[in-house]
Design an enzyme around this catalytic site. Structure first.
Site, PDB file in Angstrom:
ATOM      1  N   ASN A 191      -7.986   5.673  16.970  1.00 10.92           N
ATOM      2  CA  ASN A 191      -7.877   4.476  17.942  1.00 10.92           C
ATOM      3  C   ASN A 191      -9.187   4.296  18.747  1.00 10.92           C
ATOM      4  OD1 ASN A 191      -8.217   6.454  19.893  1.00 10.92           O
ATOM      5  ND2 ASN A 191      -6.208   6.431  20.518  1.00 10.92           N
ATOM      6  N   THR A 255       4.548   4.629  23.532  1.00 12.28           N
ATOM      7  CA  THR A 255       4.749   6.230  22.942  1.00 12.28           C
ATOM      8  C   THR A 255       5.115   6.188  21.379  1.00 12.28           C
ATOM      9  OG1 THR A 255       5.677   6.807  25.178  1.00 12.28           O
ATOM     10  CG2 THR A 255       5.672   8.437  23.460  1.00 12.28           C
ATOM     11  N   ASP A 259       1.778   6.570  15.862  1.00 12.65           N
ATOM     12  CA  ASP A 259       2.253   7.437  14.685  1.00 12.65           C
ATOM     13  C   ASP A 259       2.945   6.559  13.866  1.00 12.65           C
ATOM     14  OD1 ASP A 259       1.150   9.798  16.109  1.00 12.65           O
ATOM     15  OD2 ASP A 259       3.066   9.921  17.242  1.00 12.65           O
TER      16      ASP A 259
END
Length: 307
Positions: A191, A255, A259
């Site tokens: 990121n 959150t 992923d």
């Protein structure tokens, strides 16, 4: 363009298994401040586990290599992975350490701050990787992050590279990585913060993302995908640079969105799609995840992702 494969890709995810304890509040506390929050959730998490579930829900045959403690959190996590049809043969139990936990605060804008106590994840060892070598040899892609010991990740990358497997690395949490390690990596997915740590360049816009991707590439890695949250992702595929915009959605909770991106990207890449196409699919999957609460509960299924 590589040929698109119709077979069900085999992905080995090596990483952490945590239980997330999440508190929602209007704002995040500053040091020394106590604030009253709202809702509390306890969710299964861990970057490795989240990415394994994302890859499984999005159409891959997944083997998860991880370590849990001999406790309730660990046993509960195992049940979840089995219910997601993930191969748990190489999830080892550490008799001495507890399973990992993450303490997460989320503000009203969906921003979060996280502290992880990795527990058993810190003891995933080279010996554990050796036990799963056959599985690595059979796979299409090895997907890893840095919540388990760096020497274990580096070792797994050399094994995968030896068998000509694509290693995808999500370098989170941010860490300094050796060039010898990066040479065994097919694609790195940092990121903004991780890209700055790897390149020394603060990523603010497309121009700085380009310079950062180029600098990371100079360390011996051909493919770089810098994820830029709601702006999308900046892609360096060998000598081609592309900005792939994100889908516009109403963000509720970020959150685990990174992923979902990593898991989705790995699924598409393992089928033979280009980096840019894999990023488009990953953006679409992550866009669904940020409109839902939690990490694993927010992960979409293949049928939900529309490009």
């Amino acid at each position: 363009m590589e040929t698109i494969s119709s077979h069900r890709p085999k992905i080995v995810v090596i990483g952490s298994c945590n239980t997330d304890m999440v508190v929602k509040a209007n704002k995040l506390p500053v040091p020394g401040e106590t604030i009253l929050g709202g809702t509390f959730y306890m969710n299964p998490g861990g970057k490795g586990a989240n990415q394994a579930i994302a890859a499984a829900r999005l159409g891959s045959e997944v083997t998860f290599i991880s370590k849990i403690g001999y406790d309730l959190f660990g046993l509960q996590a195992l049940e979840i992975y089995r219910s997601e049809k993930i191969n748990t043969e190489f999830i080892f139990t550490d008799q001495k350490s507890p399973s990992g936990v993450a303490l997460i605060s989320v503000d009203s804008f969906g921003e979060n701050s996280i502290i992880v106590a990795p527990g058993a994840s810190r003891s995933l060892s080279i010996e554990d990787i050796n036990k799963a070598e056959e599985k690595i040899k059979e796979s299409d892609i090895i997907l890893m992050q840095l919540e388990v010991p760096i020497e274990t990740v580096e070792y797994a990358a050399t094994i995968a590279y030896k068998y000509g497997k694509k290693v995808i690395l999500n370098p989170a949490p941010a860490s300094t990585l050796s060039n010898s390690f990066l040479k065994n990596v097919h694609t790195i997915l940092p990121n903004r913060i991780e890209a700055e740590m790897l390149s020394g360049i603060k990523v603010m816009d497309i121009e700085s993302a380009h310079r950062a991707a180029k600098a990371i590439g100079e360390k011996g890695i051909e493919n770089v995908v810098i994820t830029l949250g709601k702006d999308g992702a900046y892609v360096k595929e060998k000598d081609t640079y592309t900005m792939v915009p994100a889908k516009e959605v109403e963000t509720i909770d970020t959150t685990g969105a990174g992923d979902v991106f990593c898991g989705a990207f790995s699924v598409y890449l393992s089928k033979g799609y280009s980096l840019a196409e894999s990023v488009r699919f990953a953006n679409a999957a992550a866009a669904i995840a940020v409109t839902r609460i939690g990490a694993q509960s927010a992960i979409p299924y293949k049928r939900e992702v529309i490009l």
